[in-house]
Structures are given as C-alpha cells and as structure tokens.
Design a protein around this motif. Structure first.
Motif, PDB file in Angstrom:
ATOM      1  N   LYS A 123       0.826  -1.216   0.000  1.00  0.00           N
ATOM      2  CA  LYS A 123       0.000   0.000   0.000  1.00  0.00           C
ATOM      3  C   LYS A 123       0.857   1.261   0.000  1.00  0.00           C
ATOM      4  O   LYS A 123       0.448   2.309  -0.522  1.00  0.00           O
ATOM      5  N   SER A 124       2.064   1.180   0.554  1.00  0.00           N
ATOM      6  CA  SER A 124       2.946   2.353   0.626  1.00  0.00           C
ATOM      7  C   SER A 124       3.645   2.660  -0.693  1.00  0.00           C
ATOM      8  O   SER A 124       4.239   3.735  -0.837  1.00  0.00           O
ATOM      9  N   ARG A 125       3.588   1.736  -1.630  1.00  0.00           N
ATOM     10  CA  ARG A 125       4.285   1.932  -2.909  1.00  0.00           C
ATOM     11  C   ARG A 125       3.598   3.007  -3.739  1.00  0.00           C
ATOM     12  O   ARG A 125       2.376   3.134  -3.752  1.00  0.00           O
ATOM     13  N   LYS A 126       4.404   3.756  -4.467  1.00  0.00           N
ATOM     14  CA  LYS A 126       3.858   4.821  -5.309  1.00  0.00           C
ATOM     15  C   LYS A 126       3.347   4.315  -6.644  1.00  0.00           C
ATOM     16  O   LYS A 126       2.569   4.999  -7.323  1.00  0.00           O
ATOM     17  N   GLU A 127       3.785   3.109  -7.047  1.00  0.00           N
ATOM     18  CA  GLU A 127       3.375   2.565  -8.339  1.00  0.00           C
ATOM     19  C   GLU A 127       1.874   2.283  -8.334  1.00  0.00           C
ATOM     20  O   GLU A 127       1.308   1.870  -7.327  1.00  0.00           O
ATOM     21  N   ARG A 128       1.239   2.439  -9.504  1.00  0.00           N
ATOM     22  CA  ARG A 128      -0.211   2.270  -9.611  1.00  0.00           C
ATOM     23  C   ARG A 128      -0.610   0.867 -10.063  1.00  0.00           C
ATOM     24  O   ARG A 128      -1.606   0.325  -9.590  1.00  0.00           O
ATOM     25  N   ASN A 129       0.088   0.288 -11.015  1.00  0.00           N
ATOM     26  CA  ASN A 129      -0.272  -1.017 -11.574  1.00  0.00           C
ATOM     27  C   ASN A 129       0.849  -2.010 -11.258  1.00  0.00           C
ATOM     28  O   ASN A 129       1.958  -1.891 -11.787  1.00  0.00           O
ATOM     29  N   ILE A 130       0.534  -2.981 -10.396  1.00  0.00           N
ATOM     30  CA  ILE A 130       1.561  -3.860  -9.853  1.00  0.00           C
ATOM     31  C   ILE A 130       1.165  -5.319 -10.058  1.00  0.00           C
ATOM     32  O   ILE A 130       0.051  -5.722  -9.714  1.00  0.00           O
ATOM     33  N   ALA A 131       2.078  -6.111 -10.603  1.00  0.00           N
ATOM     34  CA  ALA A 131       1.873  -7.557 -10.741  1.00  0.00           C
ATOM     35  C   ALA A 131       2.646  -8.272  -9.634  1.00  0.00           C
ATOM     36  O   ALA A 131       3.799  -7.920  -9.353  1.00  0.00           O
ATOM     37  N   ILE A 132       2.010  -9.270  -9.018  1.00  0.00           N
ATOM     38  CA  ILE A 132       2.623 -10.021  -7.935  1.00  0.00           C
ATOM     39  C   ILE A 132       2.595 -11.499  -8.288  1.00  0.00           C
ATOM     40  O   ILE A 132       1.528 -12.054  -8.577  1.00  0.00           O
ATOM     41  N   VAL A 133       3.742 -12.147  -8.281  1.00  0.00           N
ATOM     42  CA  VAL A 133       3.835 -13.575  -8.595  1.00  0.00           C
ATOM     43  C   VAL A 133       4.135 -14.325  -7.306  1.00  0.00           C
ATOM     44  O   VAL A 133       5.203 -14.190  -6.724  1.00  0.00           O
ATOM     45  N   THR A 134       3.160 -15.122  -6.856  1.00  0.00           N
ATOM     46  CA  THR A 134       3.276 -15.768  -5.556  1.00  0.00           C
ATOM     47  C   THR A 134       2.694 -17.183  -5.613  1.00  0.00           C
ATOM     48  O   THR A 134       2.754 -17.827  -6.665  1.00  0.00           O
ATOM     49  N   HIS A 135       2.104 -17.655  -4.506  1.00  0.00           N
ATOM     50  CA  HIS A 135       1.782 -19.072  -4.346  1.00  0.00           C
ATOM     51  C   HIS A 135       0.327 -19.302  -3.936  1.00  0.00           C
ATOM     52  O   HIS A 135      -0.296 -18.459  -3.285  1.00  0.00           O
ATOM     53  N   GLY A 136      -0.166 -20.509  -4.266  1.00  0.00           N
ATOM     54  CA  GLY A 136      -1.568 -20.835  -4.076  1.00  0.00           C
ATOM     55  C   GLY A 136      -2.072 -20.714  -2.654  1.00  0.00           C
ATOM     56  O   GLY A 136      -3.110 -20.104  -2.399  1.00  0.00           O
ATOM     57  N   ALA A 137      -1.367 -21.307  -1.690  1.00  0.00           N
ATOM     58  CA  ALA A 137      -1.851 -21.267  -0.308  1.00  0.00           C
ATOM     59  C   ALA A 137      -1.682 -19.886   0.310  1.00  0.00           C
ATOM     60  O   ALA A 137      -2.557 -19.409   1.035  1.00  0.00           O
ATOM     61  N   PHE A 138      -0.572 -19.217   0.019  1.00  0.00           N
ATOM     62  CA  PHE A 138      -0.356 -17.909   0.641  1.00  0.00           C
ATOM     63  C   PHE A 138      -1.307 -16.854   0.083  1.00  0.00           C
ATOM     64  O   PHE A 138      -1.595 -15.858   0.760  1.00  0.00           O
ATOM     65  N   LEU A 139      -1.822 -17.063  -1.117  1.00  0.00           N
ATOM     66  CA  LEU A 139      -2.780 -16.111  -1.670  1.00  0.00           C
ATOM     67  C   LEU A 139      -4.008 -15.970  -0.787  1.00  0.00           C
ATOM     68  O   LEU A 139      -4.621 -14.892  -0.728  1.00  0.00           O
ATOM     69  N   SER A 140      -4.382 -17.029  -0.066  1.00  0.00           N
ATOM     70  CA  SER A 140      -5.554 -16.950   0.805  1.00  0.00           C
ATOM     71  C   SER A 140      -5.289 -16.129   2.055  1.00  0.00           C
ATOM     72  O   SER A 140      -6.221 -15.795   2.791  1.00  0.00           O
ATOM     73  N   PHE A 141      -4.014 -15.800   2.316  1.00  0.00           N
ATOM     74  CA  PHE A 141      -3.672 -14.896   3.409  1.00  0.00           C
ATOM     75  C   PHE A 141      -3.542 -13.464   2.904  1.00  0.00           C
ATOM     76  O   PHE A 141      -3.868 -12.514   3.616  1.00  0.00           O
ATOM     77  N   ILE A 142      -3.067 -13.308   1.686  1.00  0.00           N
ATOM     78  CA  ILE A 142      -2.998 -11.968   1.106  1.00  0.00           C
ATOM     79  C   ILE A 142      -4.396 -11.396   0.931  1.00  0.00           C
ATOM     80  O   ILE A 142      -4.668 -10.240   1.250  1.00  0.00           O
ATOM     81  N   VAL A 143      -5.306 -12.237   0.386  1.00  0.00           N
ATOM     82  CA  VAL A 143      -6.717 -11.860   0.235  1.00  0.00           C
ATOM     83  C   VAL A 143      -7.554 -12.957   0.871  1.00  0.00           C
ATOM     84  O   VAL A 143      -7.537 -14.098   0.402  1.00  0.00           O
ATOM     85  N   ASP A 144      -8.271 -12.633   1.908  1.00  0.00           N
ATOM     86  CA  ASP A 144      -9.045 -13.627   2.642  1.00  0.00           C
ATOM     87  C   ASP A 144     -10.019 -14.353   1.715  1.00  0.00           C
ATOM     88  O   ASP A 144     -10.818 -13.741   1.019  1.00  0.00           O
ATOM     89  N   GLY A 145      -9.908 -15.688   1.690  1.00  0.00           N
ATOM     90  CA  GLY A 145     -10.841 -16.486   0.908  1.00  0.00           C
ATOM     91  C   GLY A 145     -10.414 -16.790  -0.508  1.00  0.00           C
ATOM     92  O   GLY A 145     -11.103 -17.543  -1.200  1.00  0.00           O
ATOM     93  N   PHE A 146      -9.295 -16.242  -0.968  1.00  0.00           N
ATOM     94  CA  PHE A 146      -8.814 -16.538  -2.322  1.00  0.00           C
ATOM     95  C   PHE A 146      -8.092 -17.873  -2.306  1.00  0.00           C
ATOM     96  O   PHE A 146      -6.903 -17.939  -2.028  1.00  0.00           O
ATOM     97  N   ARG A 147      -8.794 -18.962  -2.627  1.00  0.00           N
ATOM     98  CA  ARG A 147      -8.233 -20.296  -2.455  1.00  0.00           C
ATOM     99  C   ARG A 147      -8.092 -21.085  -3.753  1.00  0.00           C
ATOM    100  O   ARG A 147      -7.398 -22.079  -3.786  1.00  0.00           O
TER     101      ARG A 147
END
Length: 221
Positions: free
Chosen positions: A145-169
């Motif tokens: 949220k503190s980043r100044k960039e507007r359009n950001i791509a994030i490459v991560t993992h299936g299980a941890f995505l449900s912690f980044i966004v609640d319920g994204f499984r």
C-alpha cells in the motif's frame, strides 16, 4: 478513483511438485509444461502486457515464482522487487526456499538484497503457524500500500494467496486476478472473483495439502 492502485495477483506456473505430487523436492523448478504456461500468460491477459501498463513486478524468492516471472512479466523491462514475505505458506521441502547465496548464483541478474539470510528458516516471523502467516501477509499489504506505483503484478503461491486476500483459495497455475485496497485489506475488483472468494476450494492437491498443514497447526484437525 482514477489513480487507485491496481494489483494483479498471479499464481506461479506448474512446478515439479504440482505435476508429481512429490512434496519432498526442495524448492522445485517449473516443468516444461509450466514454462510454456508462463510464456503464454501474455496471451491470456494481454492488457497486462501493453507497453507502459505495469509499473512494478513483485516476486516471491522461490525458483518457481522467479522462473514464472522471467518467462512472462520480466520481459517488460519494468522494475522488479524480490519479496520474501510472499513465499509459500507450507513447510514441506517443496515450500522451502533456497539459501540467498544459491539464488544469487542461479539468478545473478536479479537483486536479492531485500531477502534476509533467515528468510527460508520457517521459524519466527517466517514460520508456518497461522498467526505468523497472517502477520506476514499484513506486513506485505502494508508495504504494498505504501508503494507509489499504480499497476503492480505479484507472482506468488496458491496457499499464501488466501492470506494476502481472505478467501482466495482456488487459483489455478498462472491464473491472474485483480484486487485493490479497501482500507488496509485487499479485495477482489471483479464480480466473478468476489463470487469465487465465497465458494471455491483449493485449486489442486498441492494447495489442499498446504492448507491441511496450516489447519493442523491451528488445531482444527
């Protein structure tokens, strides 16, 4: 709002442990199928690859996420941040990253200065305990949220995505979903993803196993 930060979450392409269900493989690389999946992300999501659209790419320091990004988003030539807080949630060898020195040798053109030596210890802040995972996800969201960039791509993992966004499984390999901030939380930007957030389960056996590990640590099983 016109200048609202847009975040595009991407799960890595198929790696060796996804294909074989062999979770003893340490920090697995992509399969040939996974490499092709990564190379074709631009065909599935062409808007992300329009010149000048993405401002930043954030990548988990694990081999499969790094390779996914190198075959896809990194070709755009925009700034890259290797971020250890978005590593996978489990503690199996397949979910444990390589030492920083190993990664630096394998990917000498990437900057790992943001990755501490203990990032793959699976203890303390980096542990697989649900409370630690929630703290890690919250810390990452605060940084994002503190980043100044507007359009950001994030490459991560299936299980941890449900912690980044609640319920994204239910993220499939190389699936991309757009989210945005409401307060300090990330929420789906599209109606169909809001529906998925409420009803979907784990996308494949690999994510299911990781979720079962986390549930055991929570005392739910």
């Amino acid at each position: 709002m016109k200048d609202q930060q847009r975040v595009f979450l991407c799960r890595h392409a198929e790696a060796q442990h996804n294909a074989t269900l062999d979770y003893s493989i340490k920090d697995p690389v992509l399969t040939p199928k996974g490499e092709e999946q990564a190379k074709n992300i631009d065909k599935a999501y062409p808007n992300l690859f329009e010149t000048g659209f993405l401002d930043l790419i954030v990548i988990s320091p694990m081999r499969r996420t790094i390779q996914t990004a190198l075959f896809s988003f990194c070709k755009l030539g925009v700034p890259i941040v290797i971020h250890p807080e978005i590593q996978e949630a489990g503690q199996c060898p397949c979910d444990t990253g390589s030492d920083v020195e190993v990664l630096q040798k394998e990917f000498p053109f990437l900057d790992f200065s943001n990755v501490p030596q203990e990032w793959n210890s699976k203890s303390g802040f980096w542990s697989c305990e649900p409370q630690s995972l929630r703290k890690r996800a919250a810390s990452f969201r605060k940084w994002l949220k503190s980043r100044k960039e507007r359009n950001i791509a994030i490459v991560t993992h299936g299980a941890f995505l449900s912690f980044i966004v609640d319920g994204f499984r239910g993220f499939a390999n190389v699936e991309v979903r757009e989210v945005h901030f409401e307060g300090d939380l990330l929420v789906p930007s599209k109606f169909e993803d809001k529906v998925k957030q409420k009803i979907e389960g784990p996308a494949d056996p690999t994510v299911k196993k990781e979720e079962e590990e986390i549930a055991k640590k929570s005392g739910k099983q």
